[in-house]
Design an enzyme around this catalytic site. Structure first.
Site, mmCIF file in Angstrom:
data_model
loop_
_atom_site.group_PDB
_atom_site.id
_atom_site.type_symbol
_atom_site.label_atom_id
_atom_site.label_comp_id
_atom_site.label_asym_id
_atom_site.label_seq_id
_atom_site.Cartn_x
_atom_site.Cartn_y
_atom_site.Cartn_z
ATOM 1 N N LYS A 23 -9.387 1.526 -10.059
ATOM 2 C CA LYS A 23 -9.893 1.628 -8.693
ATOM 3 C C LYS A 23 -11.054 2.628 -8.646
ATOM 4 O O LYS A 23 -10.911 3.785 -9.060
ATOM 5 C CB LYS A 23 -8.756 2.082 -7.782
ATOM 6 C CG LYS A 23 -8.882 1.702 -6.332
ATOM 7 C CD LYS A 23 -7.552 2.009 -5.641
ATOM 8 C CE LYS A 23 -7.609 1.693 -4.173
ATOM 9 N NZ LYS A 23 -6.344 2.079 -3.512
ATOM 10 N N ASP B 293 0.853 -1.188 0.000
ATOM 11 C CA ASP B 293 0.000 0.000 0.000
ATOM 12 C C ASP B 293 0.890 1.240 0.000
ATOM 13 O O ASP B 293 0.955 1.993 0.965
ATOM 14 C CB ASP B 293 -0.899 -0.023 1.242
ATOM 15 C CG ASP B 293 -2.112 0.889 1.100
ATOM 16 O OD1 ASP B 293 -2.319 1.426 -0.006
ATOM 17 O OD2 ASP B 293 -2.837 1.058 2.090
ATOM 18 N N THR C 92 -13.118 0.057 -4.206
ATOM 19 C CA THR C 92 -12.525 0.440 -2.935
ATOM 20 C C THR C 92 -13.562 1.069 -2.003
ATOM 21 O O THR C 92 -14.709 1.290 -2.392
ATOM 22 C CB THR C 92 -11.342 1.402 -3.187
ATOM 23 O OG1 THR C 92 -10.635 1.619 -1.973
ATOM 24 C CG2 THR C 92 -11.817 2.733 -3.745
ATOM 25 N N GLU D 144 -6.498 4.863 -9.390
ATOM 26 C CA GLU D 144 -7.814 5.327 -8.976
ATOM 27 C C GLU D 144 -8.427 6.339 -9.941
ATOM 28 O O GLU D 144 -7.756 7.265 -10.413
ATOM 29 C CB GLU D 144 -7.711 5.960 -7.587
ATOM 30 C CG GLU D 144 -9.049 6.196 -6.930
ATOM 31 C CD GLU D 144 -8.998 5.898 -5.440
ATOM 32 O OE1 GLU D 144 -9.964 6.244 -4.763
ATOM 33 O OE2 GLU D 144 -8.009 5.323 -4.964
ATOM 34 N N PHE E 233 -12.195 -1.912 3.967
ATOM 35 C CA PHE E 233 -11.287 -1.072 4.748
ATOM 36 C C PHE E 233 -11.368 -1.421 6.228
ATOM 37 O O PHE E 233 -12.137 -0.837 6.989
ATOM 38 C CB PHE E 233 -11.622 0.401 4.504
ATOM 39 C CG PHE E 233 -10.918 0.993 3.305
ATOM 40 C CD1 PHE E 233 -10.806 0.261 2.137
ATOM 41 C CD2 PHE E 233 -10.378 2.256 3.352
ATOM 42 C CE1 PHE E 233 -10.162 0.779 1.030
ATOM 43 C CE2 PHE E 233 -9.732 2.795 2.252
ATOM 44 C CZ PHE E 233 -9.613 2.061 1.089
#
Length: 321
Positions: free
Chosen positions: A134, A19, A158, A98, A180
């Site tokens: 994403k 990440d 996400t 993203e 998450f």
């Protein structure tokens, strides 16, 4: 013979994703995949390793015709793909890039942007098979994923906080979802005013529930838990399809040679939960009934949008200079 680190043990049962956009961290930990977002891209472009990438993008932006805002956005997009390109050359697997957070409620614009991201990667010599697009787990974002998956563009949905989002993503044939963990925990710690051990951690339990649902019903969408607050959370989800972990926690795992128990296993999932049929009305009602998911999804979109604006401000300053 040296004992295997917990990181090595984890890699034997789970695909580990870094990440980060930090090239040196990628080289150190050798993850299979990488994931980025506006926050990570903003951090990455401040690193010395990306000085040339930033300079090239700004030079390119200065040659563009049209209005200033359009040039700023184009350069920011180019930087995100440039960071992703560097990462794609380092890892054997996928890099997630993203779509702008401010498009989270616009299906058509999300699809169009995703196509342009794939085209930009192709121009850099990176095939679409290396990239995950994403997208935030809104109803509109999930519908965009459904369109993109039909076109052979794989997606990473996400900001997953509720099983309803996971079910909708599975129905849309999304390639991967990112629940998450840490942000779910954050909400419960703040709301309930107490701490949680890993085995009772609401974020951990949410991922386990989604994993059980997917494996029980033969759903191929990958579960990639994200947003960890501790090594304990990672260990509590050992065996999940994928885990995306920060360099700080990867460091701790690499330094620990204790045993790591497998917690999730498709061969041992327990009693199968009932299959759920979910239309838009049921999706929105489920989210409405979960204040944590509603608040955290909105907050996550706002935070990504804020960092996107910061990235654009940085670009604007460089263009002006």
């Amino acid at each position: 013979m040296n004992a295997a680190s917990k990181l090595d043990q984890l890699k034997s049962i789970t695909t580990v994703v870094a990440d980060t956009g930090d090239i040196e961290a990628i080289r150190k930990f050798q993850p299979v995949d990488c994931t980025t977002n506006p926050t990570l891209v903003l951090k990455a472009v401040a690193l010395p390793a990306y000085e040339g990438v930033v300079a090239d993008a700004v030079r390119w932006g200065g040659s563009l015709s049209g209005n200033r805002d359009g040039a700023v956005k184009a350069v920011a997009d180019r930087l995100a793909v440039a960071v992703g390109t560097e990462l794609a050359r380092l890892v054997p697997g996928r890099v997630s890039t993203e779509v702008d957070a401010d498009l989270s409620f616009d299906t058509a614009a999300t699809v169009e942007t995703a196509r342009s991201i794939i085209a930009a990667y192709k121009a850099n010599g990176i095939d679409r098979e290396k990239i995950l697009i994403k997208i935030a787990g809104t109803w509109e974002g999930i519908r965009a994923a459904e369109i993109l998956q039909r076109e052979g563009i794989d997606t990473n949905i996400t900001l997953i906080f509720d099983k309803a989002q996971a079910i909708a993503c599975a129905d849309a044939k999304a390639f991967l979802i990112s629940p998450f963990v840490g942000r779910i925990l954050d909400w419960h710690v703040k709301t309930e005013g107490r701490t949680f051990e890993p085995e009772e951690d609401p974020g951990v339990l949410s991922v386990r529930e989604i994993y059980r649902y997917y494996k029980s019903h033969g759903i191929g969408t990958v579960v990639m838990a994200a947003s960890f607050r501790s090594v304990g959370e990672v260990e509590a989800l050992a065996g999940c399809d994928r885990l995306t972990v920060s360099p700080a926690i990867l460091d701790q795992l690499a330094a620990d040679t204790g045993p790591l128990a497998r917690k999730l296993d498709p061969a041992h999932i327990g009693e199968a939960p009932a299959r759920v049929d979910l239309d838009e009305k049921a999706f929105r009602w489920a989210m409405n009934q979960n204040p944590m998911a509603t608040e955290k999804l909105a907050e996550g979109i706002r935070l990504f949008a804020k960092d996107l604006e910061a990235l654009r401000a940085l670009v604007a300053g460089r263009l002006a200079g």
